[in-house]
Design a protein around this motif. Structure first.
Motif, PDB file in Angstrom:
ATOM      1  N   ILE A  52     -24.427  14.796 -25.998  1.00  0.00           N
ATOM      2  CA  ILE A  52     -25.137  16.033 -26.325  1.00  0.00           C
ATOM      3  C   ILE A  52     -24.511  16.681 -27.560  1.00  0.00           C
ATOM      4  N   ALA A  53     -23.193  16.781 -27.553  1.00  0.00           N
ATOM      5  CA  ALA A  53     -22.498  17.406 -28.685  1.00  0.00           C
ATOM      6  C   ALA A  53     -22.698  16.609 -29.971  1.00  0.00           C
ATOM      7  N   ASP A  54     -22.592  15.282 -29.880  1.00  0.00           N
ATOM      8  CA  ASP A  54     -22.749  14.453 -31.071  1.00  0.00           C
ATOM      9  C   ASP A  54     -24.163  14.530 -31.627  1.00  0.00           C
ATOM     10  N   PHE A  55     -25.156  14.516 -30.732  1.00  0.00           N
ATOM     11  CA  PHE A  55     -26.526  14.649 -31.216  1.00  0.00           C
ATOM     12  C   PHE A  55     -26.690  15.984 -31.922  1.00  0.00           C
ATOM     13  N   SER A  56     -26.181  17.034 -31.302  1.00  0.00           N
ATOM     14  CA  SER A  56     -26.299  18.368 -31.892  1.00  0.00           C
ATOM     15  C   SER A  56     -25.646  18.441 -33.267  1.00  0.00           C
ATOM     16  N   ARG A  57     -24.533  17.754 -33.450  1.00  0.00           N
ATOM     17  CA  ARG A  57     -23.779  17.823 -34.704  1.00  0.00           C
ATOM     18  C   ARG A  57     -24.219  16.798 -35.741  1.00  0.00           C
ATOM     19  N   PHE A  58     -24.592  15.580 -35.310  1.00  0.00           N
ATOM     20  CA  PHE A  58     -24.746  14.486 -36.264  1.00  0.00           C
ATOM     21  C   PHE A  58     -26.155  13.923 -36.416  1.00  0.00           C
ATOM     22  N   ALA A  59     -27.080  14.293 -35.554  1.00  0.00           N
ATOM     23  CA  ALA A  59     -28.436  13.751 -35.661  1.00  0.00           C
ATOM     24  C   ALA A  59     -29.088  14.245 -36.952  1.00  0.00           C
ATOM     25  N   GLU A  61     -32.582  14.762 -39.578  1.00  0.00           N
ATOM     26  CA  GLU A  61     -33.878  15.443 -39.427  1.00  0.00           C
ATOM     27  C   GLU A  61     -34.877  14.607 -38.654  1.00  0.00           C
ATOM     28  N   GLU A  62     -34.912  13.313 -38.903  1.00  0.00           N
ATOM     29  CA  GLU A  62     -35.862  12.445 -38.204  1.00  0.00           C
ATOM     30  C   GLU A  62     -35.533  12.348 -36.722  1.00  0.00           C
ATOM     31  N   ASP A  63     -34.238  12.282 -36.392  1.00  0.00           N
ATOM     32  CA  ASP A  63     -33.840  12.252 -34.984  1.00  0.00           C
ATOM     33  C   ASP A  63     -34.290  13.529 -34.277  1.00  0.00           C
ATOM     34  N   TRP A  64     -34.072  14.676 -34.928  1.00  0.00           N
ATOM     35  CA  TRP A  64     -34.486  15.948 -34.341  1.00  0.00           C
ATOM     36  C   TRP A  64     -36.003  16.039 -34.223  1.00  0.00           C
ATOM     37  N   ALA A  65     -36.713  15.577 -35.228  1.00  0.00           N
ATOM     38  CA  ALA A  65     -38.178  15.620 -35.175  1.00  0.00           C
ATOM     39  C   ALA A  65     -38.694  14.760 -34.024  1.00  0.00           C
ATOM     40  N   THR A  66     -38.104  13.589 -33.848  1.00  0.00           N
ATOM     41  CA  THR A  66     -38.500  12.711 -32.748  1.00  0.00           C
ATOM     42  C   THR A  66     -38.196  13.370 -31.409  1.00  0.00           C
ATOM     43  N   LEU A  67     -37.029  13.995 -31.307  1.00  0.00           N
ATOM     44  CA  LEU A  67     -36.652  14.672 -30.063  1.00  0.00           C
ATOM     45  C   LEU A  67     -37.633  15.804 -29.744  1.00  0.00           C
ATOM     46  N   VAL A  68     -37.934  16.627 -30.720  1.00  0.00           N
ATOM     47  CA  VAL A  68     -38.843  17.754 -30.499  1.00  0.00           C
ATOM     48  C   VAL A  68     -40.236  17.253 -30.107  1.00  0.00           C
ATOM     49  N   SER A  69     -40.710  16.206 -30.759  1.00  0.00           N
ATOM     50  CA  SER A  69     -42.013  15.627 -30.405  1.00  0.00           C
ATOM     51  C   SER A  69     -42.008  15.088 -28.980  1.00  0.00           C
ATOM     52  N   THR A  70     -40.928  14.410 -28.616  1.00  0.00           N
ATOM     53  CA  THR A  70     -40.806  13.868 -27.263  1.00  0.00           C
ATOM     54  C   THR A  70     -40.838  14.989 -26.239  1.00  0.00           C
ATOM     55  N   MET A  71     -40.098  16.055 -26.508  1.00  0.00           N
ATOM     56  CA  MET A  71     -40.059  17.178 -25.581  1.00  0.00           C
ATOM     57  C   MET A  71     -41.400  17.897 -25.515  1.00  0.00           C
ATOM     58  N   ARG A  72     -42.055  18.034 -26.651  1.00  0.00           N
ATOM     59  CA  ARG A  72     -43.353  18.720 -26.702  1.00  0.00           C
ATOM     60  C   ARG A  72     -44.387  17.997 -25.846  1.00  0.00           C
ATOM     61  N   ASP A  73     -44.323  16.655 -25.858  1.00  0.00           N
ATOM     62  CA  ASP A  73     -45.318  15.849 -25.161  1.00  0.00           C
ATOM     63  C   ASP A  73     -44.922  15.521 -23.723  1.00  0.00           C
ATOM     64  N   VAL A  86     -28.625  10.897 -24.861  1.00  0.00           N
ATOM     65  CA  VAL A  86     -27.750   9.833 -24.366  1.00  0.00           C
ATOM     66  C   VAL A  86     -28.146   8.505 -24.993  1.00  0.00           C
ATOM     67  N   ASP A  87     -29.442   8.234 -25.058  1.00  0.00           N
ATOM     68  CA  ASP A  87     -29.912   6.993 -25.679  1.00  0.00           C
ATOM     69  C   ASP A  87     -29.510   6.946 -27.151  1.00  0.00           C
ATOM     70  N   TRP A  88     -29.632   8.063 -27.840  1.00  0.00           N
ATOM     71  CA  TRP A  88     -29.233   8.138 -29.254  1.00  0.00           C
ATOM     72  C   TRP A  88     -27.768   7.775 -29.404  1.00  0.00           C
ATOM     73  N   GLY A 111     -28.055   5.427 -39.909  1.00  0.00           N
ATOM     74  CA  GLY A 111     -29.100   4.659 -39.248  1.00  0.00           C
ATOM     75  C   GLY A 111     -30.374   5.454 -39.138  1.00  0.00           C
ATOM     76  N   GLY A 112     -31.462   4.745 -39.121  1.00  0.00           N
ATOM     77  CA  GLY A 112     -32.758   5.393 -39.094  1.00  0.00           C
ATOM     78  C   GLY A 112     -33.343   5.452 -37.703  1.00  0.00           C
ATOM     79  N   PRO A 113     -34.482   6.077 -37.570  1.00  0.00           N
ATOM     80  CA  PRO A 113     -35.098   6.277 -36.273  1.00  0.00           C
ATOM     81  C   PRO A 113     -35.520   4.970 -35.621  1.00  0.00           C
ATOM     82  N   ASN A 114     -35.750   3.926 -36.399  1.00  0.00           N
ATOM     83  CA  ASN A 114     -36.154   2.648 -35.825  1.00  0.00           C
ATOM     84  C   ASN A 114     -35.019   1.956 -35.097  1.00  0.00           C
ATOM     85  N   GLU A 115     -33.782   2.415 -35.293  1.00  0.00           N
ATOM     86  CA  GLU A 115     -32.640   1.824 -34.612  1.00  0.00           C
ATOM     87  C   GLU A 115     -32.463   2.397 -33.213  1.00  0.00           C
TER      88      GLU A 115
END
Length: 122
Positions: A52-59, A61-73, A86-88, A111-115
């Protein structure tokens, strides 16, 4: 309305019960988390909190956009948020370089979102 901060806070607070829930709902992911936590010298709870901490600090823009889209849906955005973070962490390139100690982290996540795939963990 629940905010992203509320969801992240709930994810941090619920990290201790996460492994038991994960083992029942996503056994393969639970195995990977436990194995990786052991390899890194962390408890399972510690690993989840680090994710959680690493995602918050190191993700990026694309990682965050994917996360927000996932949560929205999602019908369960808090759970999906925690699973995605955790998967990230499990699939991040150079994951061994991620740490809570800023002086030990030479650069942000590579690394990109496809990874990383957020699909299939619901």
């Amino acid at each position: 309305m629940t905010t992203l901060g509320d969801i992240l806070g709930a994810a941090r607070r619920s990290a201790s019960g996460f492994q038991a829930w994960l083992a029942g709902s996503h056994p393969e992911l639970a195995r990977r988390v436990a194995e990786t936590a052991q390899q890194t010298g962390l408890s399972t709870t510690g690993y989840v909190r680090a994710a959680i901490a690493d995602f918050s600090r190191f993700a990026d823009e694309e990682d965050w956009a994917t996360l927000v889209s996932t949560m929205r849906d999602s019908s369960d955005p808090g759970t999906d948020c925690l699973l995605a973070m955790v998967d990230w962490r499990l699939t991040a390139k150079g994951c061994g370089e991620h740490t809570h100690a800023p002086s030990e982290h030479p650069h942000a996540h590579e690394g990109g979102p496809n990874e990383r795939s957020l699909a299939g963990h619901r």
